[in-house]
Motif scaffolding. Structure first.
Motif, PDB file in Angstrom:
ATOM      1  N   GLU A  90       6.259   9.338   0.836  1.00  0.00           N
ATOM      2  CA  GLU A  90       7.058  10.113   1.231  1.00  0.00           C
ATOM      3  C   GLU A  90       7.296   9.981   3.034  1.00  0.00           C
ATOM      4  O   GLU A  90       8.205  10.026   3.639  1.00  0.00           O
ATOM      5  CB  GLU A  90       7.063  11.484   1.007  1.00  0.00           C
ATOM      6  N   GLY A  91       5.958   9.610   3.673  1.00  0.00           N
ATOM      7  CA  GLY A  91       6.104   9.577   4.919  1.00  0.00           C
ATOM      8  C   GLY A  91       6.440   8.190   5.231  1.00  0.00           C
ATOM      9  O   GLY A  91       6.777   7.788   6.485  1.00  0.00           O
ATOM     10  N   GLY A  92       6.486   7.249   4.361  1.00  0.00           N
ATOM     11  CA  GLY A  92       6.954   5.736   4.519  1.00  0.00           C
ATOM     12  C   GLY A  92       5.991   5.056   5.607  1.00  0.00           C
ATOM     13  O   GLY A  92       6.461   4.213   6.195  1.00  0.00           O
ATOM     14  N   LYS A  93       4.683   5.299   5.119  1.00  0.00           N
ATOM     15  CA  LYS A  93       3.762   4.587   5.794  1.00  0.00           C
ATOM     16  C   LYS A  93       2.596   3.882   4.969  1.00  0.00           C
ATOM     17  O   LYS A  93       2.257   4.252   4.088  1.00  0.00           O
ATOM     18  CB  LYS A  93       3.000   5.307   7.001  1.00  0.00           C
ATOM     19  N   LEU A  94       2.176   2.827   5.752  1.00  0.00           N
ATOM     20  CA  LEU A  94       1.226   2.095   5.105  1.00  0.00           C
ATOM     21  C   LEU A  94       0.046   1.881   6.142  1.00  0.00           C
ATOM     22  O   LEU A  94       0.290   1.440   7.187  1.00  0.00           O
ATOM     23  CB  LEU A  94       1.903   0.537   4.790  1.00  0.00           C
ATOM     24  N   VAL A  95      -1.218   2.262   5.677  1.00  0.00           N
ATOM     25  CA  VAL A  95      -2.090   2.473   6.808  1.00  0.00           C
ATOM     26  C   VAL A  95      -3.431   1.416   6.254  1.00  0.00           C
ATOM     27  O   VAL A  95      -3.861   1.724   5.178  1.00  0.00           O
ATOM     28  CB  VAL A  95      -2.947   3.894   7.076  1.00  0.00           C
ATOM     29  N   VAL A  96      -3.812   0.475   7.034  1.00  0.00           N
ATOM     30  CA  VAL A  96      -4.823  -0.309   6.667  1.00  0.00           C
ATOM     31  C   VAL A  96      -6.032  -0.041   7.622  1.00  0.00           C
ATOM     32  O   VAL A  96      -5.800   0.047   8.683  1.00  0.00           O
ATOM     33  CB  VAL A  96      -4.469  -1.731   6.896  1.00  0.00           C
ATOM     34  N   LEU A  97      -7.125   0.603   7.088  1.00  0.00           N
ATOM     35  CA  LEU A  97      -8.176   1.094   7.584  1.00  0.00           C
ATOM     36  C   LEU A  97      -9.495   0.300   7.580  1.00  0.00           C
ATOM     37  O   LEU A  97      -9.714  -0.072   6.239  1.00  0.00           O
ATOM     38  CB  LEU A  97      -8.528   2.489   7.227  1.00  0.00           C
ATOM     39  N   LYS A  98     -10.100   0.020   8.585  1.00  0.00           N
ATOM     40  CA  LYS A  98     -11.482  -0.945   8.459  1.00  0.00           C
ATOM     41  C   LYS A  98     -12.426  -0.015   9.129  1.00  0.00           C
ATOM     42  O   LYS A  98     -12.536   0.534  10.392  1.00  0.00           O
ATOM     43  CB  LYS A  98     -10.956  -2.239   9.310  1.00  0.00           C
ATOM     44  N   LYS A  99     -13.554   0.446   8.271  1.00  0.00           N
ATOM     45  CA  LYS A  99     -14.709   0.920   8.897  1.00  0.00           C
ATOM     46  C   LYS A  99     -15.591   0.054   9.776  1.00  0.00           C
ATOM     47  O   LYS A  99     -15.848  -1.170   9.156  1.00  0.00           O
ATOM     48  CB  LYS A  99     -15.487   1.712   7.871  1.00  0.00           C
ATOM     49  N   GLN A 100     -16.085   0.464  10.794  1.00  0.00           N
ATOM     50  CA  GLN A 100     -16.842  -0.443  11.600  1.00  0.00           C
ATOM     51  C   GLN A 100     -18.173   0.141  11.797  1.00  0.00           C
ATOM     52  O   GLN A 100     -18.511   1.230  11.189  1.00  0.00           O
ATOM     53  CB  GLN A 100     -16.167  -0.760  13.129  1.00  0.00           C
ATOM     54  N   LYS A 101     -18.998  -0.586  12.534  1.00  0.00           N
ATOM     55  CA  LYS A 101     -20.272  -0.002  12.756  1.00  0.00           C
ATOM     56  C   LYS A 101     -20.327   1.111  13.621  1.00  0.00           C
ATOM     57  O   LYS A 101     -19.587   1.502  14.367  1.00  0.00           O
ATOM     58  CB  LYS A 101     -21.047  -1.175  13.483  1.00  0.00           C
ATOM     59  N   ASP A 102     -21.572   1.997  13.504  1.00  0.00           N
ATOM     60  CA  ASP A 102     -21.469   3.201  14.190  1.00  0.00           C
ATOM     61  C   ASP A 102     -20.411   4.061  13.590  1.00  0.00           C
ATOM     62  O   ASP A 102     -20.034   5.070  14.589  1.00  0.00           O
ATOM     63  CB  ASP A 102     -21.450   3.170  15.706  1.00  0.00           C
TER      64      ASP A 102
END
Length: 134
Positions: A90-102
């Motif tokens: 519905e928001g028209g968004k694609l989010v690519v999330l990468k968890k990093q150190k700390d």
């Protein structure tokens, strides 16, 4: 059902949802343009009618994915790392999330108008290529 089939099914559902999203947003753009034209031709005393939402709200879908970074070639396998892919239809968004150190996070947000093409790999069933603008 094996874990591979389940992942493949999720990917197919994602492709389908993104396709529906693209059509949905295209129709919204046409309606918005038409509404703007009608508003500009109507007298200023008539308030615009609120758009009624007929569709049920679609929850944000989140997937654990491995990102293969290769330029334009789906047959090569690049360095893959685990990412979280969130799809907000519905928001028209694609989010690519990468968890990093700390416990830091690094993410990229792509809006629907930046997505040019979705390509389902013929060789690897649970692999999806996304072509972005530029």
């Amino acid at each position: 059902q094996t874990a591979g089939q389940s992942g493949e099914q999720e990917l197919e559902n994602l492709v389908l949802k993104l396709s529906v999203l693209k059509d949905f947003l295209s129709s919204i753009e046409k309606k918005a343009l038409k509404a703007l034209q009608e508003m500009s031709s109507a007298s200023p005393t008539t308030p615009p009618q609120p758009l009624s939402r007929k569709a049920k709200s679609i929850p944000v879908q989140t997937f654990e994915v491995k990102l293969d970074i290769t330029l334009g070639d789906l047959t090569k396998i690049g360095k893959s790392q685990k990412y979280t892919l969130s799809v907000d239809v519905e928001g028209g968004k694609l989010v690519v999330l990468k968890k990093q150190k700390d416990s830091q996070e690094d993410w990229n947000t792509f809006t629907h108008d930046k997505i040019r093409q979705l390509i389902k790999s013929q060789r690897v069933q649970n692999k999806l290529g996304i072509v972005f603008e530029k």
